[in-house]
Design an enzyme around this catalytic site. Structure first.
Site, PDB file in Angstrom:
ATOM      1  N   LYS A  55       0.840  -1.201   0.000  1.00 36.78           N
ATOM      2  CA  LYS A  55       0.000   0.000   0.000  1.00 36.78           C
ATOM      3  C   LYS A  55       0.873   1.248   0.000  1.00 36.78           C
ATOM      4  O   LYS A  55       0.615   2.199  -0.745  1.00 36.78           O
ATOM      5  CB  LYS A  55      -0.941   0.004   1.211  1.00 36.78           C
ATOM      6  CG  LYS A  55      -2.097  -0.972   1.064  1.00 36.78           C
ATOM      7  CD  LYS A  55      -2.887  -1.134   2.349  1.00 36.78           C
ATOM      8  CE  LYS A  55      -3.901  -2.259   2.182  1.00 36.78           C
ATOM      9  NZ  LYS A  55      -4.569  -2.662   3.416  1.00 36.78           N
ATOM     10  N   GLN A  99      -4.895  -1.183   9.533  1.00 40.66           N
ATOM     11  CA  GLN A  99      -4.801  -2.539   8.977  1.00 40.66           C
ATOM     12  C   GLN A  99      -5.403  -3.556   9.953  1.00 40.66           C
ATOM     13  O   GLN A  99      -5.045  -3.581  11.128  1.00 40.66           O
ATOM     14  CB  GLN A  99      -3.323  -2.871   8.681  1.00 40.66           C
ATOM     15  CG  GLN A  99      -3.097  -4.217   8.035  1.00 40.66           C
ATOM     16  CD  GLN A  99      -3.676  -4.300   6.617  1.00 40.66           C
ATOM     17  OE1 GLN A  99      -3.547  -3.368   5.820  1.00 40.66           O
ATOM     18  NE2 GLN A  99      -4.335  -5.394   6.312  1.00 40.66           N
ATOM     19  N   ASP A 122     -11.221   3.024   3.936  1.00 39.04           N
ATOM     20  CA  ASP A 122     -11.572   1.602   3.870  1.00 39.04           C
ATOM     21  C   ASP A 122     -13.088   1.430   3.774  1.00 39.04           C
ATOM     22  O   ASP A 122     -13.567   0.334   3.465  1.00 39.04           O
ATOM     23  CB  ASP A 122     -11.062   0.870   5.126  1.00 39.04           C
ATOM     24  CG  ASP A 122      -9.882  -0.045   4.821  1.00 39.04           C
ATOM     25  OD1 ASP A 122      -9.661  -0.350   3.634  1.00 39.04           O
ATOM     26  OD2 ASP A 122      -9.201  -0.451   5.778  1.00 39.04           O
TER      27      ASP A 122
END
Ligand code: NAP
Length: 300
Positions: A55, A99, A122
């Site tokens: 990422k 994460q 997200d």
């Protein structure tokens, strides 16, 4: 013999990232804004470390500002909340990603709820999930957003199609079903208690499999001409006896690709289908968040 079109997520993702890089340049030139993505990684989970590194690399590659916070597994929940609060207030950060999974002593819903919904790239915040559920613009979870891009590219208009989503997780199945509904599909959501799954699958023009079981969907379940999106990422022992003996593994999807490709009109491979779309959609969400935040702070 394979007859279906193989949906090339790798090329699609690469083209999307090139377009995002152009958009980042324009945003910088026209408004002086460099979209910034902060990634928070808690602990040393090796798979998470690989994802986060990827990422970071891709964020930088499109010209965005990338910030990483790698914190110890024993961080307290309050310290993590304080870090998120700092990122929420930081004007150079437009997207925040924590994460998952988080260590057991941390309550994941509390952490996700602490992220500013405007920076929730997200798309896991309850506000964004709610907006999506009522059909309003929202930051959409990256994997289903990527599946939709591939479906629209393959089929054009999805209106009136019958779609089956297998799986109802909050990160894939549920938002996927909402997106298909927003595109005027007739949507069925299947889960482990669905009794007539094969029959439902045989009626579907679109099948999205997000189950987490290798080769779960068989070729005989597929309606001729259907479009198959395989979200699954499953590691199984390598087929080749020598490689298997050496402990080698391979990645397969939730669909029996060889069988399904003989019946479907188009299908995503695993790897190389949905997988590469997820990070590209994360970057897409980050630029979307940067634009929206700059519009909301612009003098009227
Ligand atoms: P998950 O949270 O474990 O959800 C799996 C879903 O499958 C659940 O809703 C479960 O039903 C359903 N299910 C399990 N067994 C079933 C059965 N026998 N019949 C029908 N439904 C069944 O998994 P996830 O996070 O959604 O991920 C699904 C797959 O996608 C995994 O392989 C994952 O690695 C992959 N994935 C890929 C990406 C990507 O970037 N490509 C991103 C995320 C996930 P219940 O709700 O009833 O338990």
């Amino acid at each position: 013999m394979t007859e279906a079109i193989i949906i090339d997520g790798k090329t699609f993702s690469s083209n999307l990232r090139n377009k995002i890089a152009e958009d980042v340049k324009s945003l910088k030139k026209e408004q002086g804004i460099v979209p910034g993505l902060a990634v928070v990684l808690v602990g040393e989970n090796p798979a998470s470390q690989i994802y986060v590194r990827k990422k970071e690399e891709m964020t930088k590659a499109v010209g965005m500002h990338s910030v990483s916070h790698h914190v110890k597994a024993d961080i307290s929940q309050q310290a993590l909340l304080d870090l998120i609060d700092t990122l929420n207030r930081d004007p150079v950060i437009h997207g925040i990603l924590v994460q998952l999974p988080l260590p057991k002593h941390i309550d994941t819903p509390t952490i996700l709820a602490a992220i500013d919904p405007a920076k929730d790239v997200d798309g896991f915040h309850i506000i964004n999930a709610g907006l999506l559920a009522i059909g309003k613009p929202a930051l959409v979870p990256c994997t289903p957003a990527g599946c939709m891009m591939l479906l629209k590219d393959t089929l054009g208009n999805l209106q009136g199609k019958s779609a089956l989503v297998i799986g109802r997780s909050t990160i894939v199945g549920r938002p996927m079903a909402q997106l298909l509904l927003a595109a005027d599909c007739t949507v069925t959501i299947a889960h482990r208690y669905t009794s007539n799954l094969e029959a439902l699958c045989r009626q579907a023009d679109i099948v999205v499999a997000a189950v987490g079981i290798p080769h779960f969907v068989k070729g005989t379940w597929i309606k001729p001409g259907a479009v198959i999106i395989d979200v699954g990422i499953n590691r199984i022992p390598a087929q080749d006896p020598e490689a298997k003996a050496a402990g080698k593994t391979k990645i397969v999807g939730d669909v029996d690709f060889e069988e399904a490709a003989k019946v479907a009109s188009a299908i995503t491979p695993v790897p190389g289908g949905v997988g590469p779309m997820t990070i590209a959609c994360l970057l897409n969400n980050t630029i979307q968040a940067a634009r929206a935040l700059s519009d909301s702070t612009a003098p009227s």
